[in-house]
Design a protein around this motif. Structure first.
Motif, PDB file in Angstrom:
ATOM      1  N   VAL A  15       2.568  15.212 -15.826  1.00 31.38           N
ATOM      2  CA  VAL A  15       2.468  15.398 -17.278  1.00 31.38           C
ATOM      3  C   VAL A  15       2.074  14.056 -17.889  1.00 31.38           C
ATOM      4  O   VAL A  15       2.822  13.082 -17.813  1.00 31.38           O
ATOM      5  N   LEU A  16       0.868  14.027 -18.463  1.00 33.83           N
ATOM      6  CA  LEU A  16       0.303  12.780 -18.962  1.00 33.83           C
ATOM      7  C   LEU A  16      -0.292  12.952 -20.351  1.00 33.83           C
ATOM      8  O   LEU A  16      -0.882  13.992 -20.660  1.00 33.83           O
ATOM      9  N   ASP A  17      -0.155  11.928 -21.179  1.00 37.19           N
ATOM     10  CA  ASP A  17      -0.852  11.873 -22.465  1.00 37.19           C
ATOM     11  C   ASP A  17      -2.266  11.403 -22.180  1.00 37.19           C
ATOM     12  O   ASP A  17      -2.468  10.305 -21.655  1.00 37.19           O
ATOM     13  N   MET A  18      -3.251  12.237 -22.497  1.00 41.96           N
ATOM     14  CA  MET A  18      -4.637  11.963 -22.136  1.00 41.96           C
ATOM     15  C   MET A  18      -5.497  11.670 -23.364  1.00 41.96           C
ATOM     16  O   MET A  18      -5.289  12.252 -24.427  1.00 41.96           O
ATOM     17  N   LYS A  19      -6.463  10.797 -23.168  1.00 44.95           N
ATOM     18  CA  LYS A  19      -7.474  10.510 -24.179  1.00 44.95           C
ATOM     19  C   LYS A  19      -8.659  11.441 -23.941  1.00 44.95           C
ATOM     20  O   LYS A  19      -8.832  11.967 -22.836  1.00 44.95           O
ATOM     21  N   PRO A  20      -9.504  11.646 -24.947  1.00 45.20           N
ATOM     22  CA  PRO A  20     -10.711  12.439 -24.731  1.00 45.20           C
ATOM     23  C   PRO A  20     -11.543  11.810 -23.611  1.00 45.20           C
ATOM     24  O   PRO A  20     -11.590  10.589 -23.463  1.00 45.20           O
ATOM     25  N   GLY A  21     -12.174  12.656 -22.819  1.00 49.19           N
ATOM     26  CA  GLY A  21     -13.024  12.147 -21.749  1.00 49.19           C
ATOM     27  C   GLY A  21     -13.210  13.156 -20.635  1.00 49.19           C
ATOM     28  O   GLY A  21     -12.760  14.291 -20.709  1.00 49.19           O
ATOM     29  N   ARG A  22     -13.903  12.709 -19.602  1.00 51.47           N
ATOM     30  CA  ARG A  22     -14.211  13.524 -18.431  1.00 51.47           C
ATOM     31  C   ARG A  22     -13.267  13.092 -17.298  1.00 51.47           C
ATOM     32  O   ARG A  22     -13.202  11.913 -16.965  1.00 51.47           O
ATOM     33  N   TYR A  23     -12.580  14.074 -16.703  1.00 50.92           N
ATOM     34  CA  TYR A  23     -11.616  13.794 -15.652  1.00 50.92           C
ATOM     35  C   TYR A  23     -11.935  14.632 -14.422  1.00 50.92           C
ATOM     36  O   TYR A  23     -12.361  15.782 -14.540  1.00 50.92           O
ATOM     37  N   ALA A  24     -11.737  14.048 -13.251  1.00 50.93           N
ATOM     38  CA  ALA A  24     -11.949  14.744 -11.980  1.00 50.93           C
ATOM     39  C   ALA A  24     -10.587  14.925 -11.324  1.00 50.93           C
ATOM     40  O   ALA A  24     -10.007  13.979 -10.793  1.00 50.93           O
ATOM     41  N   TRP A  25     -10.057  16.152 -11.368  1.00 44.88           N
ATOM     42  CA  TRP A  25      -8.751  16.471 -10.804  1.00 44.88           C
ATOM     43  C   TRP A  25      -8.884  16.679  -9.297  1.00 44.88           C
ATOM     44  O   TRP A  25      -9.715  17.457  -8.817  1.00 44.88           O
ATOM     45  N   CYS A  26      -8.066  15.985  -8.534  1.00 46.08           N
ATOM     46  CA  CYS A  26      -8.081  16.062  -7.068  1.00 46.08           C
ATOM     47  C   CYS A  26      -7.608  17.441  -6.608  1.00 46.08           C
ATOM     48  O   CYS A  26      -6.555  17.909  -7.025  1.00 46.08           O
ATOM     49  N   THR A  27      -8.375  18.075  -5.729  1.00 43.72           N
ATOM     50  CA  THR A  27      -7.972  19.351  -5.139  1.00 43.72           C
ATOM     51  C   THR A  27      -7.535  19.204  -3.686  1.00 43.72           C
ATOM     52  O   THR A  27      -6.849  20.069  -3.162  1.00 43.72           O
ATOM     53  N   CYS A  28      -7.930  18.105  -3.031  1.00 48.38           N
ATOM     54  CA  CYS A  28      -7.669  17.967  -1.598  1.00 48.38           C
ATOM     55  C   CYS A  28      -6.291  17.382  -1.294  1.00 48.38           C
ATOM     56  O   CYS A  28      -5.794  17.507  -0.183  1.00 48.38           O
TER      57      CYS A  28
END
Length: 84
Positions: A15-28
């Motif tokens: 659970v994180l406070d995020m800024k606007p932007g593009r994120y790559a969530w790890c699936t592996c």
């Protein structure tokens, strides 16, 4: 309860406070920058899920890597045994 194996990372969300932007969530599950991708998936045949956030928001990124709503936590981790 089910014992979750690969690519299990943790038994709760990030659970994180995020800024606007593009994120790559790890699936592996092999990234050292969880919950985000660091490129360690090359040998797994898996790829990150790209998520674009338009505004600042608190996000519950899935930690068990088994969500039905990637990249967000949907509570699936509650089905797994908490590893010791």
């Amino acid at each position: 309860m089910t014992q979750k194996k690969f690519p299990y990372v943790q038994n709760n969300p990030f659970v994180l406070d995020m800024k606007p932007g593009r994120y790559a969530w790890c699936t592996c599950g092999q990234s050292r920058k969880q919950p985000f991708c660091d490129g360690n998936h090359e040998s797994t045949g898996m790829y990150p899920v790209i998520q674009i956030l338009e505004q600042p928001t608190k996000v519950a990124w899935c930690g068990c890597k088994s969500t039905e709503n990637p990249p967000f936590c949907d509570g699936t981790h509650k089905k797994f045994v908490n590893p010791s």
